[in-house]
Design an enzyme around this catalytic site. Structure first.
Site, PDB file in Angstrom:
ATOM      1  N   ASP A 164     -13.479  -4.672  -8.247  1.00 35.70           N
ATOM      2  CA  ASP A 164     -13.513  -3.210  -8.079  1.00 35.70           C
ATOM      3  C   ASP A 164     -12.934  -2.764  -6.734  1.00 35.70           C
ATOM      4  OD1 ASP A 164     -15.825  -4.564  -7.140  1.00 35.70           O
ATOM      5  OD2 ASP A 164     -17.000  -2.723  -7.090  1.00 35.70           O
ATOM      6  N   HIS A 186     -22.225  -9.541   2.383  1.00 37.07           N
ATOM      7  CA  HIS A 186     -22.098  -9.366   0.943  1.00 37.07           C
ATOM      8  C   HIS A 186     -22.112 -10.755   0.292  1.00 37.07           C
ATOM      9  CE1 HIS A 186     -21.294  -6.904  -2.487  1.00 37.07           C
ATOM     10  NE2 HIS A 186     -20.015  -7.213  -2.643  1.00 37.07           N
TER      11      HIS A 186
HETATM   12 ZN    ZN Z   1     -18.424  -6.271  -3.932  1.00 35.43          ZN
END
Ligand code: ZN
Length: 312
Positions: free
Chosen positions: A66, A142
């Protein structure tokens, strides 16, 4: 003195009929830079009439689809458009392997333009420098290596007061000297103080892009005092545990970062498709950080000139 941000996509990974995934286009003094390139970025660029060919610098925060699946399409389009000018890519090193491999959908060696690949590195680094601004990268927290970016305007030289140019009949050399902060001493002994004939330039502005990350207070030191902070906000408070598990932030956490960083304004996006009504995000963030805006696809934000800096 343009410094604007257009948010092209505001959704997260799941397809959404009303939102595209992440992509931001910045216009700084007429130069365009693209940050992240989710699917549909090209369509959004067309929709908002951004001249494709004027984008020479693309930054990719991390390699989740994304945030970069639109890149291959854009690179192919540049080939169709017979782009000739160099393109600079700033991204995780794995993208270089993908892009330059023989299996790559884009045959880099056959392109009519040159791609300069700049891998992002650990720590806080200067990654790009232009006449009027520069870009720094820093790491986030992340699931995979992920970077945030801060785009900073350079400090400008003081402005020379028009009436003073006339009053003292200032020549070009003299104007350049006072802009550098030097006093003028003329042959006849006349002294013209730089401070008397100039006004200080406005404070440099900055834009911070905090991509996908778990609530990560160490990011504050990298974005201190930023004018506009984009911070992802995938979840709302009731799903805080899910946010932590998936290495994402809630609206409230994004606002806490904005507050700790002393940001002037916060814009939140990257909303999970599970929420029909995004106004909850604004409510939750607004309680912690008042000057918050909810991103929507196409939102354009101008970073206004700051007040003139006080004299030292
Ligand atoms: Zn991500």
């Amino acid at each position: 003195v343009n410094f604007t941000v257009r948010i092209l996509g505001t959704s997260s990974a799941h397809p959404n009929a009303n939102r595209f995934p992440t992509s931001h286009i910045l216009n700084i003094y007429g130069k365009y830079i693209l940050i992240d390139c989710g699917e549909g970025t090209q369509i959004q660029l067309r929709k908002f009439k951004i001249p494709f060919g004027h984008i020479n610098h693309i930054f990719i925060s991390h390699l989740h689809g994304d945030h970069f699946f639109g890149l291959f399409g854009l690179l192919s389009t540049y080939e169709l458009l017979h782009r000739g000018s160099d393109l600079h890519l700033y991204a995780p090193v794995q993208l270089r392997d993908m892009l330059f491999s023989p299996q790559s959908p884009v045959k880099v060696k056959e392109l009519p333009y040159k791609i300069w690949f700049h891998p992002l590195r650990k720590g806080h680094n200067l990654v790009m420098e232009d006449k009027n601004f520069f870009v720094e990268s820093f790491e986030l927290d992340h699931r995979i290596p992920t970077w945030g970016f801060i785009v900073k305007e350079k400090k400008r030289k003081p402005n020379v007061i028009k009436s003073k140019i006339e009053e003292y009949s200032l020549g070009i050399e003299e104007i350049l000297a006072v802009k550098r902060g030097e006093d003028i001493i003329r042959d006849n002994g006349q002294v013209i103080k730089a401070k008397e004939v100039t006004t200080p330039a406005p404070e440099p502005r900055s834009y911070s892009f905090v991509s996908d990350t778990r609530f990560f207070p160490p990011v504050v030191e990298h974005i201190k005092g930023t004018d506009l902070l984009y911070h992802e906000s995938t979840f709302i408070k009731k799903d805080e545990d899910l946010a932590a598990q998936t290495y994402h932030s809630t609206a409230e956490q994004a606002a806490m970062i904005a507050k700790q960083a002393g940001a002037k304004q916060l814009v939140i996006g990257h909303f999970s498709a599970r929420y029909k009504d995004t106004s909850v995000f604004l409510d939750e963030a607004g309680k912690v950080f008042k000057n918050t805006v909810l991103a929507y696809d196409g939102l354009k934000l101008e970073i206004p000139l700051r007040k003139i800096s006080s004299e030292e």
